[in-house]
Design an enzyme around this catalytic site. Structure first.
Site, PDB file in Angstrom:
ATOM      1  N   ASP A  72      -8.397  -6.737  -4.698  1.00  0.00           N
ATOM      2  CA  ASP A  72      -8.117  -5.376  -4.234  1.00  0.00           C
ATOM      3  C   ASP A  72      -8.745  -4.376  -5.206  1.00  0.00           C
ATOM      4  OD1 ASP A  72      -7.050  -2.980  -3.356  1.00  0.00           O
ATOM      5  OD2 ASP A  72      -4.975  -3.664  -3.325  1.00  0.00           O
ATOM      6  N   HIS A 105      -7.879  -5.395  -0.290  1.00  0.00           N
ATOM      7  CA  HIS A 105      -6.589  -4.706  -0.158  1.00  0.00           C
ATOM      8  C   HIS A 105      -5.782  -5.190   1.054  1.00  0.00           C
ATOM      9  CE1 HIS A 105      -3.715  -1.478  -0.410  1.00  0.00           C
ATOM     10  NE2 HIS A 105      -4.040  -1.044   0.787  1.00  0.00           N
ATOM     11  N   SER A 157       0.829  -1.194   0.000  1.00  0.00           N
ATOM     12  CA  SER A 157       0.000   0.000   0.000  1.00  0.00           C
ATOM     13  C   SER A 157       0.873   1.258   0.000  1.00  0.00           C
ATOM     14  CB  SER A 157      -0.942  -0.065   1.207  1.00  0.00           C
ATOM     15  OG  SER A 157      -1.990   0.831   1.059  1.00  0.00           O
TER      16      SER A 157
HETATM   17  N1  HSE Z   1      -5.153  -1.268   6.805  1.00  0.00           N
HETATM   18  C1  HSE Z   1      -3.901  -0.723   6.418  1.00  0.00           C
HETATM   19  C2  HSE Z   1      -3.762  -0.569   4.965  1.00  0.00           C
HETATM   20  C3  HSE Z   1      -4.183   0.725   4.381  1.00  0.00           C
HETATM   21  O1  HSE Z   1      -3.605   0.855   3.116  1.00  0.00           O
HETATM   22  C4  HSE Z   1      -3.623   0.534   7.191  1.00  0.00           C
HETATM   23  O2  HSE Z   1      -4.488   1.001   7.913  1.00  0.00           O
HETATM   24  O3  HSE Z   1      -2.513   1.046   7.133  1.00  0.00           O
END
Ligand code: HSE
Ligand code: ACO
Length: 519
Positions: free
Chosen positions: A344, A377, A168
């Site tokens: 995702d 994701h 991410s």
């Molecule tokens: N759940 C993760 C991924 C977000 O991209 C976060 O809160 O950092």
């Protein structure tokens, strides 16, 4: 047991077993001396970087892997803090015998600047005013986060990172590292990410930010020491959290299940509608309860202003150059593993494929893989088996180009035997590839050939040249080179390009040194 570079006591007795957990780990911090210049041109006087380190650096510090965290992550990537029941956020892949094997590699993870988990961010005290920065904190970018990490890496004496990895927003930092500091990254692992934030991603970020800034308790960002804008922050997280899941995972987790108190009893719910306010019992679905829980928990661990700054940094992220990602990636040097997640919809697979296409167009070694998952994701935090498999095989894959020596001596077949033997003695080499004027491989002469020639009173070099030369390509796996060497009892092989030109030599010594380094 504390586990850090300073006092690792793990031995290889875990070898061959399934991955193990690190014990208790601790956070450390580094304060940069002098001012820190941001991409915007603004400066911060001194920055503090919170980090954790697992595993031991080897003598030449060539086994260091930097892990970059996602939006709301922190430096605590693995192991347990004293008293905690849950381990760090990427414990599934970091530890002895896991993909990021702490018995082989030294793993470092730091909290991004702009964050609220120990590194300098909007909730930190501005040394000039003695008060929290709040919204006077300058705008930061992904490149700024990477520049701060570079300060830490340099402070630790590391010249080149064996790998940089993250999912991410962590993946964005990985890509940024390879663009900003191409010489410093050998391998890059970018998961569930993009090289250029899309309007849809920006849109979700914008709604989250609006939820925060519309909360009266946000108070222009000036809420430290007072009540926090919990409602806005929770709402921002609820919106965000939906994008981290998938339709299928929500179906599986909740279906249409409702809370036990209300069940399907509409009369029970409607009996409350006479009140002036919308009744709480209208939040009767399990998915609502779940989102409320996720939102509420988030307010206890994250700062609203950090959320604003970090999501904005994500929005600004764009590695393309004049709209061209191929240009944006020109000059990168790392080998890449780009992993997408099938379900995702926030960072869909096509965005990873675009990264790989642009890298490949630059002649860069980039591998595309998919994690088949219904988790959406957040699968990059959950799919233990697939992640370990993909990362492990990428990290342990060593190519001939990684260890070949581009500096080598060669001769032409018109040379005298005497000159060939003098060259070998002077340069202390046992193998001389015989090359044509345009550098193409024609044969090889070894010190053993010379010894035989002397014994047999042969005087012409041409008579002792081996013409059926065993050789390898730079892009082949090191195992290919080592099995040729073993099968034919050869201790060095010429490395050739697609036009049969010699571009280096690989020796059994360099392979043994490699095995020694990582075993
Ligand atoms: N759940 C993760 C991924 C977000 O991209 C976060 O809160 O950092
Ligand atoms: C680099 C980084 O990314 S770091 C940041 C990563 N961490 C986070 O994002 C934290 C919040 N995110 C999550 O929890 C993520 O969903 C994950 C990926 C980390 C974990 O996923 P999962 O293991 O599938 O957990 P899940 O999404 O089901 O959430 C579990 C929690 O929700 C609670 N919950 C589950 N169903 C319900 C419900 N119907 N009502 C209320 N609460 C519920 C559980 O009790 C559990 O609480 P706990 O976390 O206090 O133990």
């Amino acid at each position: 047991m504390e586990f850090s570079a300073q006092n690792s006591s793990f031995k290889s007795h875990f070898s061959g077993k399934k991955g193990q957990n690190l014990g208790i780990v601790r956070s450390m911090n580094y304060e940069t001396p002098g001012i820190f210049r941001l991409e915007s041109g603004k400066t911060l006087s001194r920055i503090r970087i919170e980090y954790e380190m697992y595993g031991k650096m080897n003598a030449d510090k060539s086994n260091v892997i930097l892990i970059c965290h996602a939006l709301t992550g922190d430096a605590h990537a693995a192991g347990f803090h004293a008293g905690d029941k849950k381990p760090g956020w990427w414990n599934i892949v970091i530890g002895p015998n896991k993909a990021f094997d702490t018995e082989k590699y030294c793993i470092i993870c730091s909290n991004v600047i702009g964050g609220c988990k120990g590194s300098t961010g909007p909730s930190s005290i501005n040394p000039e005013t003695g008060k929290p920065y709040g919204v006077s904190f300058p705008i930061i970018t992904i490149a700024d986060m990477v520049n701060a990490q570079k300060k830490l890496i340099e402070h630790l004496g590391v010249k080149q990172l064996f790998a940089v990895a993250g999912g991410s927003m962590g993946g964005m930092q990985v890509l940024q590292w390879t663009v900003s500091y191409p010489e410093m990254v050998k391998k890059a692992i970018a998961i569930a990410t993009t090289a250029s934030t899309t309007p849809q991603q920006i849109a979700f970020g914008a709604i989250g930010r609006k939820a925060i800034t519309d909360d009266p308790k946000w108070n222009g960002g000036n809420y430290y020491g007072k009540e926090i804008p919990a409602q806005g922050l929770a709402l921002a997280r609820m919106i965000g959290h939906i994008t981290y899941l998938s339709d299928a995972s929500m179906q599986k987790k909740f279906g249409r299940a409702q809370l036990a108190e209300t069940g399907q009893d509409l009369s029970k719910i409607s009996s409350e509608t006479s009140s002036e306010t919308f009744p709480d019992s209208f939040s009767n679905f399990q998915v609502e309860s779940y989102l409320n829980y996720q939102g509420d928990t988030f307010t206890k661990r994250f700062d609203a202003n950090s959320y604003l700054y970090i999501t904005k940094a994500v929005d600004f992220f764009d590695l393309s150059n004049n709209g061209s990602l191929i240009e944006g990636f020109s000059g990168v040097k790392a080998k890449y593993l780009v992993i997408a997640i099938t379900s995702d919809w926030l960072y869909p697979p096509y965005q990873s494929q675009e990264i790989v296409s642009a890298l490949t167009a630059n002649g860069v070694d980039a591998r595309y893989e998919e994690i088949r998952s219904q988790y959406g994701h957040d699968a990059f935090l959950l799919e233990e088996g697939q992640l370990n498999y993909l990362i492990r095989s990428f990290l342990s894959q060593v190519l001939v180009s990684d260890i070949m020596s581009p500096n080598f001596y060669s001769i032409s077949r018109d040379e005298t035997l005497e000159n060939a033997s003098m060259l070998m003695v002077k340069k202390k080499v046992n193998h001389l590839p015989v090359v044509s004027e345009d550098g193409k491989l024609e044969g090889i002469v070894t010190s053993w050939d010379i010894t035989k020639a002397v014994a047999c009173k042969i005087t012409e070099l041409d008579e002792i040249i081996t013409r059926d030369v065993k050789c390898v390509y730079a892009g082949e796996k090191i195992e290919v080179a080592s099995s040729i060497m073993e099968d034919y009892s050869i201790s060095a092989l010429p490395v050739i390009d697609s036009e049969n030109r010699v571009i280096g030599m690989v020796t059994s010594e360099s392979i043994s040194a490699l095995i020694g380094r990582f075993s």
